[in-house]
Design an enzyme around this catalytic site. Sequence first.
Site, PDB file in Angstrom:
ATOM      1  N   ASP A 155      27.358  53.037 -42.041  1.00 40.51           N
ATOM      2  CA  ASP A 155      27.111  51.947 -42.445  1.00 40.51           C
ATOM      3  C   ASP A 155      25.961  51.529 -41.432  1.00 40.51           C
ATOM      4  O   ASP A 155      25.135  50.069 -41.798  1.00 40.51           O
ATOM      5  CB  ASP A 155      28.422  50.922 -42.192  1.00 40.51           C
ATOM      6  CG  ASP A 155      29.048  50.699 -43.769  1.00 40.51           C
ATOM      7  OD1 ASP A 155      28.408  51.429 -44.647  1.00 40.51           O
ATOM      8  OD2 ASP A 155      29.771  49.919 -43.751  1.00 40.51           O
ATOM      9  N   TRP A 181      32.248  56.597 -54.111  1.00 35.36           N
ATOM     10  CA  TRP A 181      33.442  56.525 -54.260  1.00 35.36           C
ATOM     11  C   TRP A 181      33.860  55.711 -52.637  1.00 35.36           C
ATOM     12  O   TRP A 181      33.752  56.679 -51.514  1.00 35.36           O
ATOM     13  CB  TRP A 181      34.278  57.807 -54.249  1.00 35.36           C
ATOM     14  CG  TRP A 181      35.542  57.576 -54.274  1.00 35.36           C
ATOM     15  CD1 TRP A 181      36.304  57.580 -53.259  1.00 35.36           C
ATOM     16  CD2 TRP A 181      36.488  57.899 -55.324  1.00 35.36           C
ATOM     17  NE1 TRP A 181      37.918  57.499 -53.623  1.00 35.36           N
ATOM     18  CE2 TRP A 181      37.914  57.889 -54.777  1.00 35.36           C
ATOM     19  CE3 TRP A 181      36.292  58.508 -56.689  1.00 35.36           C
ATOM     20  CZ2 TRP A 181      39.011  58.323 -55.644  1.00 35.36           C
ATOM     21  CZ3 TRP A 181      37.557  58.609 -57.325  1.00 35.36           C
ATOM     22  CH2 TRP A 181      38.851  58.466 -56.757  1.00 35.36           C
ATOM     23  N   ASP A 182      34.220  54.537 -52.386  1.00 34.27           N
ATOM     24  CA  ASP A 182      34.180  53.996 -51.036  1.00 34.27           C
ATOM     25  C   ASP A 182      35.944  53.974 -50.738  1.00 34.27           C
ATOM     26  O   ASP A 182      36.742  54.103 -51.473  1.00 34.27           O
ATOM     27  CB  ASP A 182      33.896  52.673 -51.335  1.00 34.27           C
ATOM     28  CG  ASP A 182      33.177  51.972 -49.874  1.00 34.27           C
ATOM     29  OD1 ASP A 182      33.398  52.699 -48.648  1.00 34.27           O
ATOM     30  OD2 ASP A 182      32.510  51.105 -49.789  1.00 34.27           O
TER      31      ASP A 182
HETATM   32  C1  DGJ Z   1      31.306  49.999 -47.255  1.00 36.46           C
HETATM   33  C2  DGJ Z   1      30.259  51.077 -47.605  1.00 36.46           C
HETATM   34  O1  DGJ Z   1      29.944  51.790 -46.637  1.00 36.46           O
HETATM   35  C3  DGJ Z   1      28.979  49.969 -47.716  1.00 36.46           C
HETATM   36  O2  DGJ Z   1      27.768  50.772 -48.078  1.00 36.46           O
HETATM   37  C4  DGJ Z   1      29.116  48.980 -49.052  1.00 36.46           C
HETATM   38  O3  DGJ Z   1      29.171  49.859 -50.074  1.00 36.46           O
HETATM   39  C5  DGJ Z   1      30.490  48.100 -48.707  1.00 36.46           C
HETATM   40  N1  DGJ Z   1      31.612  49.144 -48.282  1.00 36.46           N
HETATM   41  C6  DGJ Z   1      30.856  47.275 -49.906  1.00 36.46           C
HETATM   42  O4  DGJ Z   1      32.029  46.665 -49.692  1.00 36.46           O
END
Ligand code: DGJ
Length: 699
Positions: free
Chosen positions: A509, A441-442
């Site tokens: 990230d 879930w981003d």
């Molecule tokens: C940000 C996330 O932290 C990444 O791992 C990846 O899922 C990207 N978004 C995808 O847009």
Amino acid sequence: MIKKRGRIVRMDTASTTMIIDAERAEYIYYGERLHSATERMDGVSSGRKIFSTPGKDAYLEYGAVFENADGGFAADFVYTHGKILPEKPIVQGLPSAYGEGKTLELKYTDAGTKVCLYLYYTVYEDSDVIVVSSKLVNGSKKEIRVRRLMSLQMDLPGDGYTVTTLEGAWARERHCVRREINGGIFVNDSKRGMSSHARNPFVMLQSANGTIGCNLIYSGNHKETFETDGNGITRVLVGMNDFMFDWKLLPGESLQAPEAVICYAPDEDELSLRMHAFVSEHIVRGKWKKRERPILINNWEGTYFQFDEEKLLSIAKAAREVGIELFVLDDGWFGHRDDDTSSLGDWYDNAKKTGGGLAQLAEKIRGLGMSFGIWVEPEMISEDSDLYRAHPNYAMKIPGRAPVRMRNQLMLNMADEKVQNYVVRAISDVIARSGAEYVKWDFNRSMTDCYGKGIVAGEYFHRYMLGYYRVVAKLVKKFPNVLFEGCAGGGGRYDLGNLCYFPQYWTSDDTDARERIAIQQGTSYAYPQSTMGAHVSACPNHQTGNTNPLSARYNIAACGVLGYELDLTALSEADRQAIAEQVSFYKENRKLLQYGDYYRLHGKETEGFMVVSKDKNRAIAVVNRMRNPICAPYADIRFKGLRAAAIYEIKERGGKAWCAGGDFLMNADLPLREWYDFKTAAENSGSVMSRMFLLEKRS
Ligand code: DGJ
């Protein structure tokens, strides 16, 4: 255990004691467990308040501030009752700790307005944590406006505390920052509508008397204030941020503050162990609580938006061959999303990229012997989407103003029940049709343009959070077997609120092993390694350009929930073989790696992590050397958490075994000289060198 004798309340955990004078609303003591009787301590007045309001208290930041119908801010709360409730009251609409019933309820009433303030204390004996929250009830006949309601006020004796916060930015989350508080006021907060990459809600205070950690079970704007008053008191306030906060409370209505968590320990290692125990036992819930988590392959850094079914299956197949258990399809599988400018909200399959849709793709992945996971970003909307074209009013924006577009996207107005219901439907459908066993879930932007028709502007941030929690609570309940991993552009919303729904969180990230050391060490102050997503990614690293050996990338990721995030088909046979061995080692030691007692290690020229089994019979330590200059200074390390009198066999992966006593290993600054490898020196110059040690008790 909570005991109340007259006005004196005593709360004991296994190793700590808190004593409150309920009538005076004062702390008498918080620290190491007391063994003497304390019921007759009503002669002690500390002046250290458990809450404060304007008009009564000295001029420090107040814990509760509201505007009365008479136009003033003054409130004179007088003790009304103190009760031990058999059941913890439900924290309406908010995530909360669970697993303990008995709760102290203290009630104070302002005679002038009939507004009441309730304070709640629940004692988690097993993890030495006390959970505190507050509630304002408008017992008057007129509306009041709440400008601030902190969850916890803690007035501590003396000044000169060292305050540790977890700070950073996108891809640099939760670096540990220490400050001396020697006067004045210091604030750690977020105003971004999320707990944030910049400042996590966890804070830690240290003095010669020990260490106190505080955290908040909330994912939105938060604020932790530290103020010294010149008379020997340091006031700590923890709660929702009062930034642009103005909550209308009608007669009879109440406002509940999120729960704050406090923990005392003699030192910071012990504090982390206690916080970890609390999170594992009383925050993380459901099927995945204390369960071994699968090793995953995520296609994001392997393909970004450019993939088709063949590419995905080739990565999945290579992953299966090395023993990986779960394939996660990241961003780009829906609508016509080939970059980050479109399709958020259109949660239907892009048949071209998925080979006929998620259902078929998931079946093929399962056919390879892996489970299937899917990425979603449910709180967002692209202007180039069918959803936006059909419902532009679902987007969060202020009428007549151009909205701020971060990562080319807008947010949904989650404060609106219609929008919440749409999100539940859309995401339920994605999970149901793919049968996903895992959901990432981003949440890839901060909040701006806060507005909802009919919502008081000063209520928006918190109403959004209530809407968000309503949605995730429904989905988690509906899909109890799914493993949810939270994510917010990395670890932008890594907090106790989210961990109540998502048993694990994408830590950052930044997947560079060298950078991850500080990020994971910082995160570990408050959150156990079983919640930390940590992936091995490509070399050179995509975020930093640094090169790090595969062994270092693995060792550091193995100190969290291990995953791989690269195109495995592009690797050499030798690297794939090495990964197969890594995966197999992780599986054999997964319980220890994910749930062992976790320590941060700091040596001369080294930084690392260590996990120790509960019985202290087995341990794994990862020691990293950050630089590799010619004629390097010697490096050393001290291990932690071992049984002092026991003899351990120590074996470096692939090396010779030797034996030493626990006390020696924890005190001797063990020299580690063999780092430099001339064969790989050029290719690894500037990279992190990492060694993994296994310790096994022999006698
Ligand atoms: C940000 C996330 O932290 C990444 O791992 C990846 O899922 C990207 N978004 C995808 O847009």
